[in-house]
Design an enzyme around this catalytic site. Structure first.
Site, PDB file in Angstrom:
ATOM      1  N   SER A  47       0.673  -1.141   0.087  1.00 50.47           N
ATOM      2  CA  SER A  47      -0.038   0.092  -0.073  1.00 50.47           C
ATOM      3  C   SER A  47       0.764   1.381   0.129  1.00 50.47           C
ATOM      4  O   SER A  47       0.279   2.370  -0.029  1.00 50.47           O
ATOM      5  CB  SER A  47      -0.942  -0.175   1.207  1.00 50.47           C
ATOM      6  OG  SER A  47      -0.137  -0.159   2.301  1.00 50.47           O
ATOM      7  N   ASN A 134      -2.790  -1.818  13.196  1.00 49.63           N
ATOM      8  CA  ASN A 134      -4.149  -1.597  12.900  1.00 49.63           C
ATOM      9  C   ASN A 134      -4.655  -0.126  13.778  1.00 49.63           C
ATOM     10  O   ASN A 134      -5.413   0.447  13.208  1.00 49.63           O
ATOM     11  CB  ASN A 134      -4.892  -2.707  13.679  1.00 49.63           C
ATOM     12  CG  ASN A 134      -4.581  -4.194  12.701  1.00 49.63           C
ATOM     13  OD1 ASN A 134      -3.817  -3.806  11.696  1.00 49.63           O
ATOM     14  ND2 ASN A 134      -4.929  -5.168  13.073  1.00 49.63           N
ATOM     15  N   THR A 179     -38.690  26.588 -13.330  1.00 49.12           N
ATOM     16  CA  THR A 179     -39.049  25.158 -12.623  1.00 49.12           C
ATOM     17  C   THR A 179     -39.333  24.389 -13.828  1.00 49.12           C
ATOM     18  O   THR A 179     -39.611  24.703 -14.713  1.00 49.12           O
ATOM     19  CB  THR A 179     -40.347  25.073 -11.749  1.00 49.12           C
ATOM     20  OG1 THR A 179     -41.627  25.577 -12.732  1.00 49.12           O
ATOM     21  CG2 THR A 179     -40.220  25.985 -10.621  1.00 49.12           C
ATOM     22  N   HIS A 180     -38.732  23.207 -13.661  1.00 48.62           N
ATOM     23  CA  HIS A 180     -38.826  22.158 -14.810  1.00 48.62           C
ATOM     24  C   HIS A 180     -38.078  22.573 -16.249  1.00 48.62           C
ATOM     25  O   HIS A 180     -38.236  22.352 -17.205  1.00 48.62           O
ATOM     26  CB  HIS A 180     -40.208  21.901 -15.290  1.00 48.62           C
ATOM     27  CG  HIS A 180     -41.146  21.522 -14.243  1.00 48.62           C
ATOM     28  ND1 HIS A 180     -41.281  20.150 -13.848  1.00 48.62           N
ATOM     29  CD2 HIS A 180     -41.877  22.379 -13.491  1.00 48.62           C
ATOM     30  CE1 HIS A 180     -42.385  20.392 -12.933  1.00 48.62           C
ATOM     31  NE2 HIS A 180     -42.311  21.478 -12.773  1.00 48.62           N
ATOM     32  N   SER A 301     -11.522  24.074 -29.255  1.00 52.45           N
ATOM     33  CA  SER A 301     -11.701  23.113 -30.175  1.00 52.45           C
ATOM     34  C   SER A 301     -10.454  22.786 -30.938  1.00 52.45           C
ATOM     35  O   SER A 301      -9.921  23.816 -31.615  1.00 52.45           O
ATOM     36  CB  SER A 301     -12.752  22.949 -30.720  1.00 52.45           C
ATOM     37  OG  SER A 301     -12.675  22.074 -32.087  1.00 52.45           O
ATOM     38  N   LYS A 307     -15.369  27.272 -31.407  1.00 50.71           N
ATOM     39  CA  LYS A 307     -15.655  26.862 -30.351  1.00 50.71           C
ATOM     40  C   LYS A 307     -15.035  27.456 -28.853  1.00 50.71           C
ATOM     41  O   LYS A 307     -14.048  27.771 -28.776  1.00 50.71           O
ATOM     42  CB  LYS A 307     -15.443  25.394 -29.945  1.00 50.71           C
ATOM     43  CG  LYS A 307     -16.235  24.593 -31.030  1.00 50.71           C
ATOM     44  CD  LYS A 307     -17.684  24.792 -30.743  1.00 50.71           C
ATOM     45  CE  LYS A 307     -18.071  23.831 -29.460  1.00 50.71           C
ATOM     46  NZ  LYS A 307     -18.125  22.690 -29.528  1.00 50.71           N
ATOM     47  N   ASN A 309     -15.518  26.200 -24.877  1.00 51.26           N
ATOM     48  CA  ASN A 309     -16.300  25.195 -24.129  1.00 51.26           C
ATOM     49  C   ASN A 309     -16.250  25.232 -22.600  1.00 51.26           C
ATOM     50  O   ASN A 309     -14.868  25.649 -22.088  1.00 51.26           O
ATOM     51  CB  ASN A 309     -15.560  23.716 -24.749  1.00 51.26           C
ATOM     52  CG  ASN A 309     -15.736  23.485 -26.088  1.00 51.26           C
ATOM     53  OD1 ASN A 309     -16.962  24.150 -26.682  1.00 51.26           O
ATOM     54  ND2 ASN A 309     -15.024  22.839 -26.804  1.00 51.26           N
ATOM     55  N   GLU A 314     -17.912  20.972 -16.892  1.00 51.79           N
ATOM     56  CA  GLU A 314     -18.349  19.333 -17.403  1.00 51.79           C
ATOM     57  C   GLU A 314     -17.523  18.597 -16.719  1.00 51.79           C
ATOM     58  O   GLU A 314     -17.990  17.556 -16.212  1.00 51.79           O
ATOM     59  CB  GLU A 314     -18.040  19.163 -18.867  1.00 51.79           C
ATOM     60  CG  GLU A 314     -19.086  20.178 -19.862  1.00 51.79           C
ATOM     61  CD  GLU A 314     -18.354  20.236 -21.063  1.00 51.79           C
ATOM     62  OE1 GLU A 314     -19.275  20.332 -22.297  1.00 51.79           O
ATOM     63  OE2 GLU A 314     -17.091  20.158 -21.422  1.00 51.79           O
ATOM     64  N   TYR A 341     -10.092  -5.551  12.713  1.00 53.53           N
ATOM     65  CA  TYR A 341      -9.564  -5.406  11.349  1.00 53.53           C
ATOM     66  C   TYR A 341      -9.381  -6.454  10.386  1.00 53.53           C
ATOM     67  O   TYR A 341      -9.175  -7.488  10.623  1.00 53.53           O
ATOM     68  CB  TYR A 341      -7.902  -5.162  11.649  1.00 53.53           C
ATOM     69  CG  TYR A 341      -7.461  -4.469  10.250  1.00 53.53           C
ATOM     70  CD1 TYR A 341      -7.292  -3.004  10.156  1.00 53.53           C
ATOM     71  CD2 TYR A 341      -6.668  -5.553   9.764  1.00 53.53           C
ATOM     72  CE1 TYR A 341      -6.426  -2.828   8.924  1.00 53.53           C
ATOM     73  CE2 TYR A 341      -5.965  -4.947   8.525  1.00 53.53           C
ATOM     74  CZ  TYR A 341      -5.957  -3.570   8.125  1.00 53.53           C
ATOM     75  OH  TYR A 341      -5.342  -3.231   6.910  1.00 53.53           O
ATOM     76  N   GLN A 346      -7.961  -1.668   3.959  1.00 51.10           N
ATOM     77  CA  GLN A 346      -6.811  -0.769   3.143  1.00 51.10           C
ATOM     78  C   GLN A 346      -7.555  -0.114   2.081  1.00 51.10           C
ATOM     79  O   GLN A 346      -6.778   0.963   1.559  1.00 51.10           O
ATOM     80  CB  GLN A 346      -5.686  -1.916   2.961  1.00 51.10           C
ATOM     81  CG  GLN A 346      -4.687  -1.195   2.109  1.00 51.10           C
ATOM     82  CD  GLN A 346      -3.579  -2.152   1.916  1.00 51.10           C
ATOM     83  OE1 GLN A 346      -2.727  -2.508   2.890  1.00 51.10           O
ATOM     84  NE2 GLN A 346      -3.126  -2.507   0.734  1.00 51.10           N
ATOM     85  N   LYS A 349      -8.420   4.030   1.539  1.00 47.74           N
ATOM     86  CA  LYS A 349      -7.718   5.133   1.172  1.00 47.74           C
ATOM     87  C   LYS A 349      -7.657   5.700  -0.111  1.00 47.74           C
ATOM     88  O   LYS A 349      -8.046   6.996  -0.150  1.00 47.74           O
ATOM     89  CB  LYS A 349      -6.190   4.955   1.611  1.00 47.74           C
ATOM     90  CG  LYS A 349      -5.877   4.780   3.195  1.00 47.74           C
ATOM     91  CD  LYS A 349      -4.547   4.166   3.445  1.00 47.74           C
ATOM     92  CE  LYS A 349      -4.906   3.299   4.784  1.00 47.74           C
ATOM     93  NZ  LYS A 349      -5.628   2.284   4.804  1.00 47.74           N
TER      94      LYS A 349
END
Ligand code: ARG
Length: 485
Positions: A47, A134, A179-180, A301, A307, A309, A314, A341, A346, A349
């Protein structure tokens, strides 16, 4: 054992020491084993590549543990000093990048202890007295959690400050409220911006609350059952500045509620950012055109020269998806674990670290984008000035003159239908209607409807002015809370 699992991509790495056989080049458990671990086991279980970032927390935890051992006379003052000096040296080596990780360092705990023993000699071999990895790893991760949740919360307040600043700057600019995703009633742009800001207050509150529950020291729980040695967990908890100490050693080493809960707080925060991001995507589209992104916070782009963007927005949406995955992954990992444990733990993390890392990046990028984007006041107000957005006000105007709301709603609804079907302006129809007339028709004039949103917490100027003051106050209080945390 191969070298391929040596972590290579982080700063705290020195050059390997010219190939000499290392005294501590056997796993921590070598006594009971005739043979060393297979390459496959090592590759699968190691790890260090991801828990090495806990190095300072591990040193901090070890300092407290050593002081605790000296306090109850399990080691002498001289041994304590030798180990503390060695820990200082390890810290210096880590900071300067001269610390050399070995292929036999299974995790950060092993690496630190191994190096302490190299430096301090025999006293170093006493460092792990009464301790297990542990309780050690649980301690390290709680130290990390305490620090990082505050850091995330601070970054949230930076974004809130930006939202507040943009809201103040927006003055009486108004936008259609939706709304909507259908135009509904106009509100001040400031009101819309602060709506996101209030959600972020709940996030900060949740982060601090999760942090409070994480603020428990598991050190002294040992592998699972405590110790036959006269350890003093309260002493080490105090040394580490933990508010409380564990009550049950089994719980102390197996509890990852704080990881799951922190992940939830981070994930909901990411979901909030994602909703802001989605609006930025929509508002920056040519169809809507309410905002224009700053060059530094948008991308072009490779093929289409025209473009611009909203990639930050996103990616923020997608990072929220990633965090949802991390949260559900950790919950699923936890759900079948018997006490105490298990190595499964592990796997807490990487998702946790990644969630915190990605969230911090998203917060900074979103903050910069929001701070620099330009609002197109004309387009926003033109969209909000459609007379149909005053329909509710017309109905409420009738209510003010004694018409039951249901009747008023039907009457105005019929006028809207008539207006759309016959292509006649709503104000004209309103002016001509016996129950409405010129005074009512004036409600359809540009900028009128937003002025009338005046009930407590509403989106009109009078209430938003109060809201700005309240928001500023709450932000000040929050900053003080974070400073004291
Ligand atoms: N790397 C381990 C973890 O992150 C540390 C604890 C190892 N304990 C053990 N019994 N193997 O959970």
């Amino acid at each position: 054992m191969t070298n391929q699992n040596m972590p290579t991509n982080e700063p705290h790495r020195g050059e390997p020491e010219g190939g000499e056989a290392h005294p501590a080049a056997a796993p921590l458990w070598h006594g009971r084993f005739e043979q060393g671990p297979s390459d496959e086991l090592w590759a699968f279980t190691v790890s260090l590549p991801f828990d090495r970032r806990l190095w300072l927390d591990d040193i901090t935890g070890s300092r407290a543990h050593v002081k605790g051992l000296a306090k109850v006379k399990l080691i002498s003052a001289a041994e304590e000093a030798a180990v503390l000096d060695a820990l200082d040296q390890v810290e210096r080596e880590m900071r300067s990048g001269s610390f050399t990780f070995l292929a036999t360092d299974e995790d950060i705990h092993t690496a630190v202890e191994r190096r302490v023993t190299e430096i301090a000699g025999p006293p170093g071999a006493k460092l792990h007295t009464g301790r297990s990895r542990n309780d050690q790893v649980a301690t390290d991760l709680r130290l990390y959690t305490r620090r990082e949740l505050i850091d995330v919360a601070r970054r949230v307040t930076v974004l809130q400050r930006t939202l507040l600043h943009r809201a103040k700057e927006a003055g009486e600019t108004y936008v259609p409220g939706y709304t909507h995703l259908q135009r509904a009633q106009p509100v001040l742009l400031a009101h819309h911006l602060l709506a996101h800001g209030w959600a972020l207050f709940r996030d900060v509150d949740r982060l601090l609350d999760a942090r409070r529950r994480a603020d428990v020291s598991p050190l002294g729980a040992g592998a699972l059952a405590g110790s036959s040695l006269p350890l003093d967990p309260r002493f080490t908890a105090n040394e580490l500045g933990f508010a409380r100490v564990f009550d049950n050693s089994l719980d102390a080493v197996s509890d990852r509620d704080f990881v799951a809960e922190s992940l939830f707080c981070c994930t909901l925060l990411a979901v909030h950012l994602s909703r802001v991001a989605e609006e930025i995507v929509i508002w920056s589209s040519e169809e809507v055109g309410f905002i224009r992104l700053d060059d530094r916070y948008s991308t072009g782009s490779s093929m289409m020269p025209q473009k611009k963007n909203p990639d930050i927005a996103e990616l923020t949406r997608a990072k929220a998806a990633r965090l949802i995955g991390h949260l559900t992954g950790v919950l699923a990992m936890l759900k079948g674990l018997p006490l105490a444990y298990n190595r499964d733990l592990q796997e807490d993390k990487e998702p946790f670290f990644d969630a915190v890392d990605q969230l911090k990046l998203a917060l900074s990028a979103m903050n910069g984008m929001i701070d620099t984007l330009r609002f197109d006041r004309k387009r926003m107000e033109a969209a909000a000035d459609s007379p149909y957005l005053a329909a509710t006000d017309l109905a409420e105007w009738l209510v003010g003159r004694g018409t039951p709301f249901r009747d008023a709603h039907a009457l105005v609804g019929a006028l809207v239908r008539d207006s759309l079907e016959r292509n006649v302006g709503l104000p004209e129809l309103v002016a001509a209607h016996p129950l409405l007339g010129e005074e009512a028709a004036a409600l359809c004039a540009p900028g009128q409807a937003v002025q009338r949103r005046s009930s407590p917490g509403a989106g009109g100027p009078v209430q938003v002015a109060k809201q700005l003051v309240k928001f500023q106050k709450q932000l000040d209080t929050t900053m003080t809370r974070l400073q004291d945390a």
